[in-house]
Write an enzyme that holds these catalytic residues in place. Structure first.
Site, PDB file in Angstrom:
ATOM      1  N   CYS A  30     -14.258 -20.166 -39.677  1.00  0.00           N
ATOM      2  CA  CYS A  30     -14.296 -21.275 -38.783  1.00  0.00           C
ATOM      3  C   CYS A  30     -12.835 -22.051 -38.761  1.00  0.00           C
ATOM      4  CB  CYS A  30     -15.255 -22.438 -39.460  1.00  0.00           C
ATOM      5  SG  CYS A  30     -17.215 -21.751 -39.105  1.00  0.00           S
ATOM      6  N   HIS A  75     -14.908 -27.508 -36.780  1.00  0.00           N
ATOM      7  CA  HIS A  75     -15.395 -28.928 -37.404  1.00  0.00           C
ATOM      8  C   HIS A  75     -14.249 -29.429 -38.138  1.00  0.00           C
ATOM      9  CE1 HIS A  75     -15.379 -26.713 -41.316  1.00  0.00           C
ATOM     10  NE2 HIS A  75     -15.701 -25.623 -40.734  1.00  0.00           N
TER      11      HIS A  75
END
Length: 233
Positions: free
Chosen positions: A197, A181
């Site tokens: 992440c 992301h």
């Protein structure tokens, strides 16, 4: 006596005519060197227009050139076109494109104890996603409870950690809870600071989101640095 007086007088005259020794030079003050001008960012890292929320320009001098998005020779020829390969130790993400080429992006990866490795697929792509904090993260950070899955998560926008785009990674049909992301602050790009992440600058997350295909294969290589966790293969 006359000879001695003459010699003494001649020596005195010679001394009087000799060129005086130069005075020692005074040390000159040297102005301090000016710091080098910040390296300007390429135009592709300017402010992004046309998005529902602002994406500001990346400041000059913060992100080193080796982390800038660029097309390179594909270093992973065994992976098919469209595949994503993340190398956490190199802080890089490669998207395989045609003609033995790849798009390389600088990333921020999981801090020690939160990194992961494995095979997955891109199950969903979302623009300006909601951030639904996993329960295990809330155990570590109770202040995030208002943004839990049960509470509907955090609204999209500039304060949302997922940023402008998110790719949701699934493994064997199940959500890994890991994402690729945007939302990475420029000063943290290339560092291991996240909770697992893979984070990109919003400009790069938007570019990657436009290129990647649904169900694209994703490989996150296992870190060789101390403190890496077990792989999820």
């Amino acid at each position: 006596m006359l000879r001695r007086s003459f010699l003494a007088g001649g020596m005195a005259a010679a001394s009087a005519c000799a060129r005086p020794l130069p005075e020692p030079e005074t040390t000159r003050a040297v102005a301090p060197a000016l710091p080098p001008a910040p390296l300007p960012m390429p135009a592709r890292y300017g402010a992004v227009l046309g998005e529902p929320y602002p994406v500001p320009a990346v400041p000059d001098g913060v992100v080193p050139p080796h982390l800038w998005r660029q097309e390179v020779t594909n270093p992973f020829p065994d992976h098919p076109e469209g595949a994503i390969i993340v190398d956490p130790d190199a802080a890089s993400l490669h998207l395989v494109i045609p003609n033995r080429r790849a798009m390389r992006y600088g990333v921020s990866v999981g801090a020690a104890g939160f990194s992961w490795a494995g095979q997955a697929v891109v199950q969903f792509r979302r623009s300006w996603p909601r951030w639904k904090v996993p329960d295990e993260m809330i155990v570590r950070q109770p202040d995030l409870a208002p943004y839990s899955v049960a509470n509907g998560g955090m609204d999209p926008g500039p304060g949302n950690p997922l940023g402008a785009r998110a790719l949701y990674l699934f493994q064997d049909g199940r959500d890994t809870l890991y994402r690729i992301h945007g939302g990475c602050e420029p000063e943290y790009l290339g560092k291991a600071v996240s909770s697992g992440c893979i984070r990109l600058l919003d400009q790069d997350a938007i570019d990657l989101g436009e290129r990647v295909a649904h169900h694209a294969p994703v490989t996150v290589l296992k870190s060789l640095k101390p403190g890496a966790v077990a792989a999820l293969y």
